[in-house]
Write a protein that holds these residues in place. Structure first.
Motif, PDB file in Angstrom:
ATOM      1  N   ARG A 181     -25.358  20.366  20.516  1.00  0.00           N
ATOM      2  CA  ARG A 181     -24.355  19.606  21.271  1.00  0.00           C
ATOM      3  C   ARG A 181     -23.647  18.680  20.306  1.00  0.00           C
ATOM      4  O   ARG A 181     -24.273  18.066  19.445  1.00  0.00           O
ATOM      5  CB  ARG A 181     -25.029  18.778  22.376  1.00  0.00           C
ATOM      6  CG  ARG A 181     -25.719  19.617  23.432  1.00  0.00           C
ATOM      7  CD  ARG A 181     -26.306  18.743  24.536  1.00  0.00           C
ATOM      8  NE  ARG A 181     -27.487  18.028  24.103  1.00  0.00           N
ATOM      9  CZ  ARG A 181     -28.742  18.387  24.396  1.00  0.00           C
ATOM     10  NH1 ARG A 181     -28.985  19.495  25.087  1.00  0.00           N
ATOM     11  NH2 ARG A 181     -29.762  17.653  23.985  1.00  0.00           N
ATOM     12  N   ASP A 182     -22.349  18.569  20.432  1.00  0.00           N
ATOM     13  CA  ASP A 182     -21.574  17.626  19.624  1.00  0.00           C
ATOM     14  C   ASP A 182     -21.416  16.346  20.432  1.00  0.00           C
ATOM     15  O   ASP A 182     -20.871  16.356  21.531  1.00  0.00           O
ATOM     16  CB  ASP A 182     -20.198  18.217  19.285  1.00  0.00           C
ATOM     17  CG  ASP A 182     -19.550  17.509  18.105  1.00  0.00           C
ATOM     18  OD1 ASP A 182     -19.520  16.262  18.120  1.00  0.00           O
ATOM     19  OD2 ASP A 182     -19.088  18.196  17.173  1.00  0.00           O
ATOM     20  N   CYS A 183     -21.928  15.244  19.885  1.00  0.00           N
ATOM     21  CA  CYS A 183     -21.943  13.959  20.604  1.00  0.00           C
ATOM     22  C   CYS A 183     -21.141  12.903  19.846  1.00  0.00           C
ATOM     23  O   CYS A 183     -21.485  11.720  19.850  1.00  0.00           O
ATOM     24  CB  CYS A 183     -23.382  13.483  20.783  1.00  0.00           C
ATOM     25  SG  CYS A 183     -24.469  14.705  21.511  1.00  0.00           S
ATOM     26  N   GLN A 226     -18.041   8.463  20.904  1.00  0.00           N
ATOM     27  CA  GLN A 226     -18.926   7.348  21.230  1.00  0.00           C
ATOM     28  C   GLN A 226     -18.156   6.050  21.322  1.00  0.00           C
ATOM     29  O   GLN A 226     -17.102   5.899  20.712  1.00  0.00           O
ATOM     30  CB  GLN A 226     -20.008   7.214  20.147  1.00  0.00           C
ATOM     31  CG  GLN A 226     -20.827   8.467  19.930  1.00  0.00           C
ATOM     32  CD  GLN A 226     -21.815   8.337  18.778  1.00  0.00           C
ATOM     33  OE1 GLN A 226     -21.949   7.280  18.170  1.00  0.00           O
ATOM     34  NE2 GLN A 226     -22.517   9.422  18.471  1.00  0.00           N
ATOM     35  N   LYS A 234     -23.079   7.322  23.201  1.00  0.00           N
ATOM     36  CA  LYS A 234     -22.348   8.547  23.535  1.00  0.00           C
ATOM     37  C   LYS A 234     -21.556   8.397  24.840  1.00  0.00           C
ATOM     38  O   LYS A 234     -22.034   7.782  25.790  1.00  0.00           O
ATOM     39  CB  LYS A 234     -23.324   9.713  23.662  1.00  0.00           C
ATOM     40  CG  LYS A 234     -24.113   9.994  22.398  1.00  0.00           C
ATOM     41  CD  LYS A 234     -25.315  10.884  22.694  1.00  0.00           C
ATOM     42  CE  LYS A 234     -26.205  11.013  21.471  1.00  0.00           C
ATOM     43  NZ  LYS A 234     -27.476  11.682  21.784  1.00  0.00           N
ATOM     44  N   GLU A 247     -19.998  14.670  25.412  1.00  0.00           N
ATOM     45  CA  GLU A 247     -20.793  15.642  24.662  1.00  0.00           C
ATOM     46  C   GLU A 247     -20.282  17.038  24.991  1.00  0.00           C
ATOM     47  O   GLU A 247     -19.860  17.289  26.129  1.00  0.00           O
ATOM     48  CB  GLU A 247     -22.269  15.547  25.048  1.00  0.00           C
ATOM     49  CG  GLU A 247     -22.897  14.179  24.841  1.00  0.00           C
ATOM     50  CD  GLU A 247     -22.929  13.307  26.085  1.00  0.00           C
ATOM     51  OE1 GLU A 247     -23.431  12.176  26.001  1.00  0.00           O
ATOM     52  OE2 GLU A 247     -22.431  13.761  27.137  1.00  0.00           O
ATOM     53  N   SER A 302     -20.803  21.506  24.083  1.00  0.00           N
ATOM     54  CA  SER A 302     -21.518  22.617  23.470  1.00  0.00           C
ATOM     55  C   SER A 302     -20.734  23.899  23.753  1.00  0.00           C
ATOM     56  O   SER A 302     -20.264  24.090  24.865  1.00  0.00           O
ATOM     57  CB  SER A 302     -22.927  22.738  24.065  1.00  0.00           C
ATOM     58  OG  SER A 302     -23.644  23.807  23.480  1.00  0.00           O
ATOM     59  N   SER A 306     -20.597  23.029  19.463  1.00  0.00           N
ATOM     60  CA  SER A 306     -19.805  22.093  18.681  1.00  0.00           C
ATOM     61  C   SER A 306     -18.617  22.815  18.051  1.00  0.00           C
ATOM     62  O   SER A 306     -18.783  23.921  17.526  1.00  0.00           O
ATOM     63  CB  SER A 306     -20.656  21.485  17.566  1.00  0.00           C
ATOM     64  OG  SER A 306     -19.844  20.790  16.642  1.00  0.00           O
ATOM     65  N   GLU A 334     -31.472  14.926  16.037  1.00  0.00           N
ATOM     66  CA  GLU A 334     -30.094  14.451  15.868  1.00  0.00           C
ATOM     67  C   GLU A 334     -29.722  14.332  14.392  1.00  0.00           C
ATOM     68  O   GLU A 334     -30.531  13.887  13.569  1.00  0.00           O
ATOM     69  CB  GLU A 334     -29.914  13.104  16.572  1.00  0.00           C
ATOM     70  CG  GLU A 334     -30.350  13.146  18.026  1.00  0.00           C
ATOM     71  CD  GLU A 334     -29.601  12.170  18.910  1.00  0.00           C
ATOM     72  OE1 GLU A 334     -28.671  11.503  18.425  1.00  0.00           O
ATOM     73  OE2 GLU A 334     -29.943  12.081  20.095  1.00  0.00           O
ATOM     74  N   GLU A 390     -27.472  14.284  28.172  1.00  0.00           N
ATOM     75  CA  GLU A 390     -26.464  15.336  28.033  1.00  0.00           C
ATOM     76  C   GLU A 390     -27.015  16.760  28.137  1.00  0.00           C
ATOM     77  O   GLU A 390     -26.323  17.728  27.797  1.00  0.00           O
ATOM     78  CB  GLU A 390     -25.708  15.164  26.712  1.00  0.00           C
ATOM     79  CG  GLU A 390     -26.558  15.149  25.460  1.00  0.00           C
ATOM     80  CD  GLU A 390     -27.067  13.775  25.057  1.00  0.00           C
ATOM     81  OE1 GLU A 390     -27.433  13.612  23.886  1.00  0.00           O
ATOM     82  OE2 GLU A 390     -27.112  12.861  25.916  1.00  0.00           O
TER      83      GLU A 390
END
Length: 454
Positions: free
Chosen positions: A227-229, A232, A237, A240, A242, A244, A275, A296
């Motif tokens: 997942r790209d978080c 922010q 966050k 999010e 997915s 990425s 992470e 997420e």
């Protein structure tokens, strides 16, 4: 299989666990504070027990009261959700001593990975890349200055305990380092009861990418993509997605293998997340391991067609991970937006009050996880998240279009929300291209301020 599970949490995650238990035919016991007496999780669970007054220190963080409720309710297991006691090794030990299954990793694993400085040291020992920085806890400002001079500015000061962006400061020189060290220590002591800090080289304008792990009690561990978080605010966050946008099969394979290796090295069980920060050259650096279900998780569920909370319960009950989990591939694109009761244009200041009117979005490709209903009182005691809106599409463009539709449909009156800033994110050119970093919201807010001034 468990007969009854106590849910040691509140809000949307408590409801999410109740739903998974219903699918598995498991009874649920909700615990709640006096402030949450009218909450949906209390109404939806099979049984409910009040464990104290509004502040979490008098309710959701009271291990003795939760264990008493578990014994009164005659439960087999406790699901801690996220936050509160979800990563507390002492609570996991108490559950084990009381012959109640803690749905999460063993206490020994939580001890290793709960302290971020210790987790970083362990990751480096097993060959997981970490950013240059201190070998452990930094005891004094003098030591902090010495390490910062060795690795070079800018650096980031981090609390070893907790999360959510608290106890974290960036320093670009000696003056800001000393100021940041003192401020981070005080904030960490106040938030987590532990002021211990460590220091890392700041990876500038990175992507924040995390890998989803699932491990059974027999030693089998798989990853369920990333997942790209990176979107922010204040190191917390807000969006999010997915898969990425920066991921390719080779990088996914490399980061996935690294994540599994780290999980194996700490004898991991259950769901978890590893992470990383990824720099512009595609190098990745370990940040931390979250030993619980993540806020997420729905984007992974929608992209891979799985139920992570259900699987978390199954592996805790001793079920094995099937071979099909090794062959999972991303089939959709999903984006999650956190609707928080915060004023995005006033430094994300929390907003409490009564929800006077509510309309949540729907239609093709939209999922909403929320504990809201019209008339509910939003308490100042807890996290500000009101809902998670998840948009799913056959392509990233379709998911973004659906998210824009969903945010335009959503009406929440009575408190300020992050929806206006969300609309700005999903209409932003850089976001649409997938070319963004952890600094995007700062850029959006700076542009808004500049427009207002002119």
């Amino acid at each position: 299989m468990f007969n009854k599970i106590l849910i040691a949490n509140r809000g949307e995650i408590a409801l999410r666990i109740i739903r998974a238990c219903r699918d598995l035919g498991i009874k649920t016991l909700a615990v709640y504070s006096e402030a949450d007496e009218k909450s949906l999780h209390v109404q939806q669970a099979d049984e409910a027990i009040c464990i104290g007054s509004g502040p979490s220190t008098e309710s959701y963080l009271r291990m003795d009261r939760i264990i008493s409720a578990a014994e009164i309710g005659d439960v087999d297991a406790i699901h801690p959700g996220y936050g509160f006691l979800a990563e507390n090794p002492h609570f996991a030990e108490i559950c084990a001593n009381c012959n109640i299954k803690f749905i999460g990793p063993k206490a020994t694993t939580l001890k290793k990975m709960g302290n971020k400085a210790m987790a970083r040291f362990h990751a480096r020992k097993v060959g997981v890349p970490v950013a240059p920085g201190s070998d452990g806890i930094v005891e004094s400002e003098k030591e902090a200055l010495k390490i910062s001079h060795q690795i070079g500015y800018p650096v980031i000061i981090k609390a070893v305990a907790g999360g959510g962006g608290r106890g974290m400061r960036i320093a670009h020189n000696d003056v800001s380092l000393v100021q940041g060290f003192v401020a981070a220590k005080l904030e960490a002591e106040k938030s987590f009861g532990d002021g211990s800090l460590y220091i890392e080289k700041l990876i500038e304008d990175p992507r924040h990418v995390e890998f989803q792990i699932l491990a059974d009690t027999k030693g089998k561990i798989v990853h369920v993509g990333e997942r790209d978080c990176s979107i922010q605010r204040r190191n917390q966050k807000l969006v999010e997605e997915s898969p990425s946008p920066i991921m390719d099969p080779a990088l996914r394979k490399r980061m996935g293998k690294t994540s599994i290796r780290l999980a194996e090295s700490v004898d991991y069980e259950g769901v978890g997340t590893v992470e990383y920060l990824v720099d512009k050259a595609g190098n990745f650096y370990f940040i931390e391991m979250n030993c619980r279900i993540q806020v997420e998780h729905p984007v992974t569920e929608e992209v891979y067609g799985v139920d992570l909370v259900k699987e978390q319960i199954l592996v805790a009950a001793g079920y094995s991970i099937g071979k099909e989990w090794e062959e999972l591939e991303p089939k959709k694109h999903a984006i999650e937006f956190r609707v928080n009761s915060e004023d995005g244009l006033q430094d994300f200041r929390p907003s409490a009050g009564k929800i006077d009117f509510l309309h949540l979005p729907g239609g093709p490709g939209i999922r909403v996880d929320s504990h809201l209903y019209q008339g509910i009182e939003i308490s100042p005691y807890y996290d500000s998240m009101l809902a998670k809106i998840i948009a799913i599409g056959n392509s990233r463009d379709e998911a973004i279009a659906r998210m824009n539709r969903a945010l335009n449909e959503t009406i929440i009156e009575g408190v300020k929300t992050t929806i206006p800033i969300g609309k700005s994110v999903f209409q932003n050119t850089d976001f649409k291209r997938g070319d963004y970093t952890t600094n995007l919201i700062n850029k959006i807010l700076a542009a808004k301020k500049s427009l207002e001034e002119h």
